[in-house]
Scaffold this active site. Structure first.
Site, mmCIF file in Angstrom:
data_model
loop_
_atom_site.group_PDB
_atom_site.id
_atom_site.type_symbol
_atom_site.label_atom_id
_atom_site.label_comp_id
_atom_site.label_asym_id
_atom_site.label_seq_id
_atom_site.Cartn_x
_atom_site.Cartn_y
_atom_site.Cartn_z
ATOM 1 N N LYS A 115 0.850 -1.313 0.206
ATOM 2 C CA LYS A 115 -0.048 -0.034 -0.014
ATOM 3 C C LYS A 115 0.879 1.611 0.043
ATOM 4 O O LYS A 115 0.273 2.216 -0.627
ATOM 5 C CB LYS A 115 -1.053 -0.017 1.061
ATOM 6 C CG LYS A 115 -2.107 -0.896 1.210
ATOM 7 C CD LYS A 115 -3.286 -0.666 1.958
ATOM 8 C CE LYS A 115 -4.303 -1.504 1.881
ATOM 9 N NZ LYS A 115 -5.421 -1.343 2.977
ATOM 10 N N LYS A 217 -7.641 -10.200 -9.017
ATOM 11 C CA LYS A 217 -8.894 -10.119 -7.921
ATOM 12 C C LYS A 217 -9.711 -9.110 -8.434
ATOM 13 O O LYS A 217 -9.418 -8.109 -8.750
ATOM 14 C CB LYS A 217 -8.355 -9.937 -6.573
ATOM 15 C CG LYS A 217 -8.550 -10.830 -5.618
ATOM 16 C CD LYS A 217 -7.744 -10.642 -4.264
ATOM 17 C CE LYS A 217 -8.666 -10.301 -3.410
ATOM 18 N NZ LYS A 217 -8.211 -10.381 -1.831
ATOM 19 N N LYS A 220 -12.374 -3.147 -5.920
ATOM 20 C CA LYS A 220 -13.287 -1.701 -6.162
ATOM 21 C C LYS A 220 -12.347 -0.732 -6.543
ATOM 22 O O LYS A 220 -12.614 0.397 -7.059
ATOM 23 C CB LYS A 220 -13.896 -1.528 -4.617
ATOM 24 C CG LYS A 220 -12.759 -1.275 -3.281
ATOM 25 C CD LYS A 220 -13.461 -1.111 -2.253
ATOM 26 C CE LYS A 220 -12.399 -1.459 -1.060
ATOM 27 N NZ LYS A 220 -13.079 -1.901 0.111
#
Ligand code: TRP
Length: 354
Positions: A115, A217, A220
């Site tokens: 991240k 995957k 969103k």
């Protein structure tokens, strides 16, 4: 030997729209666990600040996750549903855990590395400390079981390390106060204040992949909305997305072996199986030899059957934010009572005067 009472805890961040992957991978599991367990489900709004501080739609996002919980069938009266920031004890225990966890442990967290990306100097301190807050979320209730995705396994191991170090470092305070409970660590019985949390990872949950690329995957953050089915999508959107989903030109195989090297086919069969509560083998015994022109319409019917009622209920709930807020407030109050009991004991164990 007394043992910790089983208690399920999990959290979902109020960022971005929930999609089919979140539903099949998490929320549906949360619903099933209510049957035989005491459960606490939390919208982790404080975690949402770690990647991005300002969210114009924070309140809407919190309500939307809550609406999804309720629409999917989580019972906020038998169990507890609330948003994290209503229980400041999470942050308080996280501070203690920041002083338990070692920098070396945090440096091993792969999610932080992913991240934070290349510019680690610019990542927030909160993003770095994220797993410590997550451990506090769980342990402030002394919860024992945590349904999470595979990607959260390392964070749960960290929670166990934190619990273990706290138990060992304060052993001489925990035993005389009688606040701990006997747990087995390997073969050894140990008097521990915090339980060793267990991940609940398996079960029927498949890895739901992007409808546009069966090797990625469903996410969103994918720029293409056609790559995912959102829980807020209506019937028309669901049909369109499945119709346009990437496939290959071959017919479906009759056995799961034949899905190897066909990620898109594997994904659609997996989604069908999960929605129908069947195995992939069952689905293939029904559709083996059929073209996607037959399989896709069946998948559309099934997806609409399962998702449309949830979608309709979410929309109904979102029209009455006052009701959602009341549910969260009530859950928050009950959660706070439990969390404050733990914090008082933690304060006594540490030796804080109160
Ligand atoms: N980190 C979890 C995720 O991104 C969310 C989360 C925060 C969580 N606190 C938690 C999950 C406690 C389980 C238990 O999915």
């Amino acid at each position: 030997m007394t043992e910790f009472k089983p208690l399920v805890f999990s959290g979902v961040q109020p960022t971005g729209n929930l999609h089919l992957g979140n539903y099949l991978g998490a929320i549906r599991k949360f619903v099933a666990l209510q049957e035989n367990n005491d459960c606490i489900y939390c919208v982790v709004d404080m975690h949402a600040l770690t990647a991005q501080l300002v969210h114009e739609d924070m309140a809407t996002q919190i309500r939307s996750i809550t609406a999804a919980f309720l629409a999917a069938g989580i019972d906020p009266e038998k169990h507890i549903v609330f948003n994290q920031s209503q229980v400041p004890q999470h942050a308080e225990l996280a501070w203690i855990f920041n002083c338990v966890a070692r920098i070396g442990w945090m440096n091993r967290m792969t999610q932080f590395k992913d991240k934070a990306g290349k510019d680690r100097e610019q990542a927030s301190l909160g993003l770095y400390a994220y797993p410590s807050l997550m451990a506090a979320d769980i342990l402030v209730y002394r919860a024992t079981h945590v349904p999470v995705g595979d990607d959260q396994k390392q964070h749960l191991e960290l929670a166990r390390d934190i619990a273990m170090k706290f138990n060992m470092d304060f052993h001489d305070k925990i035993v005389p106060t009688g606040l701990g409970i006997d747990i087995k660590v390997g073969e050894e019985p140990v008097h521990a204040y915090f339980p060793m949390v267990e991940p609940l990872i398996d079960g029927p949950a498949p890895r739901v992949m992007s409808l546009k690329d069966g090797t990625k995957k469903m996410s969103k953050s994918d720029p293409s909305d056609l790559s995912r089915i959102n829980l807020m999508d209506d019937q028309e959107a669901i049909s369109k997305k499945i119709r346009k989903a990437k496939t290959d030109p071959d017919a479906l195989p009759s056995e799961t072996e034949g899905l190897k090297g066909r990620p898109e086919a594997d994904n659609l069969v997996g989604i069908f199986a999960a929605l129908a509560d069947k195995s992939k083998a069952d689905v293939l015994s029904e559709f083996g030899g059929q073209q996607f022109s037959v399989f896709k319409p069946a998948l559309i019917d099934l997806a609409v059957d399962v998702l449309a009622p949830i979608n309709a209920e979410m929309r109904r709930l979102m029209e009455d934010p006052g009701h959602i807020d009341a549910v969260l407030r009530d859950g928050g109050e009950r959660a706070r009572t439990r969390a404050e009991k733990t914090m008082n004991e933690v304060r006594d164990i540490i030796g804080f005067v109160r």
